[in-house]
Design a protein around this motif. Sequence first.
Motif, mmCIF file in Angstrom:
data_model
loop_
_atom_site.group_PDB
_atom_site.id
_atom_site.type_symbol
_atom_site.label_atom_id
_atom_site.label_comp_id
_atom_site.label_asym_id
_atom_site.label_seq_id
_atom_site.Cartn_x
_atom_site.Cartn_y
_atom_site.Cartn_z
ATOM 1 N N VAL A 1 0.798 -1.204 -0.189
ATOM 2 C CA VAL A 1 0.012 -0.192 0.029
ATOM 3 C C VAL A 1 0.614 1.273 0.017
ATOM 4 C CG1 VAL A 1 -2.024 1.276 1.190
ATOM 5 C CG2 VAL A 1 -1.693 -1.163 1.241
ATOM 6 N N ASP A 2 0.793 2.043 -1.144
ATOM 7 C CA ASP A 2 1.725 3.139 -1.191
ATOM 8 C C ASP A 2 0.767 4.452 -0.463
ATOM 9 O OD1 ASP A 2 2.707 5.413 -2.045
ATOM 10 O OD2 ASP A 2 1.845 5.585 -3.977
ATOM 11 N N ASP A 3 1.825 4.789 0.560
ATOM 12 C CA ASP A 3 1.151 5.959 1.669
ATOM 13 C C ASP A 3 1.704 7.156 1.318
ATOM 14 O OD1 ASP A 3 0.295 7.484 3.737
ATOM 15 O OD2 ASP A 3 1.279 6.307 5.305
ATOM 16 N N HIS A 4 1.323 7.645 -0.089
ATOM 17 C CA HIS A 4 1.601 8.921 -0.619
ATOM 18 C C HIS A 4 3.146 9.193 -0.562
ATOM 19 C CE1 HIS A 4 -2.535 10.405 -0.671
ATOM 20 N NE2 HIS A 4 -2.742 9.325 0.436
ATOM 21 N N ASN A 5 3.743 8.035 -1.707
ATOM 22 C CA ASN A 5 5.228 8.359 -1.811
ATOM 23 C C ASN A 5 5.320 9.324 -2.844
ATOM 24 O OD1 ASN A 5 6.968 6.448 -0.195
ATOM 25 N ND2 ASN A 5 5.067 4.935 -0.675
ATOM 26 N N CYS A 6 6.544 9.854 -2.983
ATOM 27 C CA CYS A 6 6.916 10.508 -4.333
ATOM 28 C C CYS A 6 6.974 9.633 -5.561
ATOM 29 C CB CYS A 6 8.266 11.074 -3.977
ATOM 30 S SG CYS A 6 9.581 9.987 -4.177
ATOM 31 N N ASP A 7 6.954 10.394 -6.625
ATOM 32 C CA ASP A 7 6.829 9.537 -7.801
ATOM 33 C C ASP A 7 7.945 8.493 -8.290
ATOM 34 O OD1 ASP A 7 4.498 10.895 -8.554
ATOM 35 O OD2 ASP A 7 5.237 12.317 -9.884
ATOM 36 N N ALA A 8 9.167 8.986 -7.697
ATOM 37 C CA ALA A 8 10.369 8.017 -7.931
ATOM 38 C C ALA A 8 10.066 6.813 -7.142
ATOM 39 C CB ALA A 8 11.627 8.646 -7.515
ATOM 40 N N ASP A 9 9.730 6.963 -5.837
ATOM 41 C CA ASP A 9 9.512 5.736 -4.846
ATOM 42 C C ASP A 9 8.390 4.946 -5.707
ATOM 43 O OD1 ASP A 9 11.457 6.782 -3.199
ATOM 44 O OD2 ASP A 9 9.968 7.325 -1.768
ATOM 45 N N ARG A 10 7.223 5.457 -6.070
ATOM 46 C CA ARG A 10 6.126 4.697 -6.659
ATOM 47 C C ARG A 10 6.770 3.800 -7.931
ATOM 48 N NH1 ARG A 10 3.061 9.424 -6.806
ATOM 49 N NH2 ARG A 10 2.009 9.744 -4.744
ATOM 50 N N ARG A 11 7.690 4.469 -8.733
ATOM 51 C CA ARG A 11 8.066 3.799 -9.820
ATOM 52 C C ARG A 11 8.903 2.592 -9.229
ATOM 53 N NH1 ARG A 11 8.410 8.740 -11.916
ATOM 54 N NH2 ARG A 11 10.605 9.215 -11.280
ATOM 55 N N ALA A 12 9.735 2.964 -8.295
ATOM 56 C CA ALA A 12 10.694 1.596 -7.585
ATOM 57 C C ALA A 12 9.651 0.616 -6.921
ATOM 58 C CB ALA A 12 11.386 2.214 -6.500
ATOM 59 N N LEU A 13 8.633 1.126 -6.473
ATOM 60 C CA LEU A 13 7.625 0.079 -5.847
ATOM 61 C C LEU A 13 7.123 -0.878 -7.027
ATOM 62 C CD1 LEU A 13 5.957 1.760 -3.243
ATOM 63 C CD2 LEU A 13 7.130 -0.030 -2.888
ATOM 64 N N ALA A 14 6.713 -0.248 -8.249
ATOM 65 C CA ALA A 14 6.236 -0.788 -9.360
ATOM 66 C C ALA A 14 7.249 -1.916 -9.954
ATOM 67 C CB ALA A 14 5.820 0.404 -10.395
ATOM 68 N N ASP A 15 8.442 -1.668 -9.750
ATOM 69 C CA ASP A 15 9.409 -2.536 -10.371
ATOM 70 C C ASP A 15 9.235 -3.969 -9.322
ATOM 71 O OD1 ASP A 15 10.190 -0.803 -12.164
ATOM 72 O OD2 ASP A 15 11.924 -0.020 -11.330
ATOM 73 N N LEU A 16 8.907 -3.707 -8.270
ATOM 74 C CA LEU A 16 8.908 -5.119 -7.250
ATOM 75 C C LEU A 16 7.850 -6.048 -7.395
ATOM 76 C CD1 LEU A 16 9.923 -3.156 -4.103
ATOM 77 C CD2 LEU A 16 11.547 -4.540 -5.552
ATOM 78 N N LEU A 17 6.708 -5.395 -8.517
ATOM 79 C CA LEU A 17 5.437 -6.487 -8.633
ATOM 80 C C LEU A 17 5.935 -7.668 -9.239
ATOM 81 C CD1 LEU A 17 2.957 -3.429 -9.228
ATOM 82 C CD2 LEU A 17 3.613 -4.434 -7.139
ATOM 83 N N ASP A 18 4.974 -8.625 -9.042
ATOM 84 C CA ASP A 18 5.100 -9.881 -9.801
ATOM 85 C C ASP A 18 3.623 -10.453 -9.775
ATOM 86 O OD1 ASP A 18 4.681 -11.288 -7.275
ATOM 87 O OD2 ASP A 18 6.830 -11.765 -7.310
ATOM 88 N N ASP A 19 3.413 -11.488 -10.104
ATOM 89 C CA ASP A 19 1.918 -12.056 -10.327
ATOM 90 C C ASP A 19 1.367 -12.265 -9.001
ATOM 91 O OD1 ASP A 19 3.758 -14.191 -9.726
ATOM 92 O OD2 ASP A 19 2.406 -15.694 -10.787
ATOM 93 N N GLN A 20 2.085 -12.173 -7.968
ATOM 94 C CA GLN A 20 1.652 -12.476 -6.504
ATOM 95 C C GLN A 20 1.420 -11.296 -5.709
ATOM 96 O OE1 GLN A 20 3.787 -16.011 -5.469
ATOM 97 N NE2 GLN A 20 2.061 -16.502 -4.405
ATOM 98 N N THR A 21 1.748 -10.084 -6.324
ATOM 99 C CA THR A 21 2.145 -8.832 -5.526
ATOM 100 C C THR A 21 1.115 -7.665 -6.380
ATOM 101 O OG1 THR A 21 4.370 -9.236 -5.100
ATOM 102 C CG2 THR A 21 3.773 -7.105 -4.741
ATOM 103 N N VAL A 22 0.583 -7.053 -5.325
ATOM 104 C CA VAL A 22 -0.354 -5.808 -6.177
ATOM 105 C C VAL A 22 -0.027 -4.592 -5.487
ATOM 106 C CG1 VAL A 22 -2.243 -7.261 -6.625
ATOM 107 C CG2 VAL A 22 -2.401 -6.337 -4.341
ATOM 108 N N LEU A 23 0.041 -3.625 -6.027
ATOM 109 C CA LEU A 23 0.458 -2.267 -5.425
ATOM 110 C C LEU A 23 -1.132 -1.459 -5.219
ATOM 111 C CD1 LEU A 23 2.192 -0.245 -4.417
ATOM 112 C CD2 LEU A 23 2.750 0.405 -6.665
ATOM 113 N N LEU A 24 -1.402 -0.985 -4.345
ATOM 114 C CA LEU A 24 -2.572 -0.094 -4.083
ATOM 115 C C LEU A 24 -2.180 1.224 -3.600
ATOM 116 C CD1 LEU A 24 -4.650 -2.511 -1.752
ATOM 117 C CD2 LEU A 24 -4.781 -2.402 -4.314
ATOM 118 N N SER A 25 -2.835 2.298 -3.982
ATOM 119 C CA SER A 25 -2.704 3.819 -3.387
ATOM 120 C C SER A 25 -3.487 3.960 -2.385
ATOM 121 C CB SER A 25 -2.824 4.499 -4.600
ATOM 122 O OG SER A 25 -2.004 4.401 -5.505
#
Length: 127
Positions: free
Chosen positions: A55-79
């Motif tokens: 769960v992205d707790d209002h990170n900056c854009d660069a941190d959001r992009r870094a989190l998106a790189d960690l995603l796979d088929d068992q991982t979801v990213l919510l805002s």
Amino acid sequence: MKNTWRQCGQPCSRLFVTLAMTTDVVVCVHGALQEVSACIASVKRAGGYQRLILVDDHNCDADRRALADLLDDQTVLLSSPKPGYAHAANHGLSESTADQVCLLNSDTLVADQCLQRMAACFSSHSA
């Protein structure tokens, strides 16, 4: 849920039936990406989960992009809809579809087989 057989711990040698429970892991993220990456790696290494909900707790854009790189088929990213840990945690928990949910701080390192042992403990003590 399906029934599975599990061996009692020592000194008990009886077999008994427990329910196989699914587990989601929720991690709220606000900065500290190095610790978050280590946390996510430890969860993935430990296994035993259905979904990893970040769960992205209002990170900056660069941190959001870094989190998106960690995603796979068992991982979801919510805002998170609102800033703050409590809002982020509640949002992640409400998105879970598992029988049980493990809410982790983003700097937690999960031991091998931790989630499986937790599920076995909960299912062996359920009513």
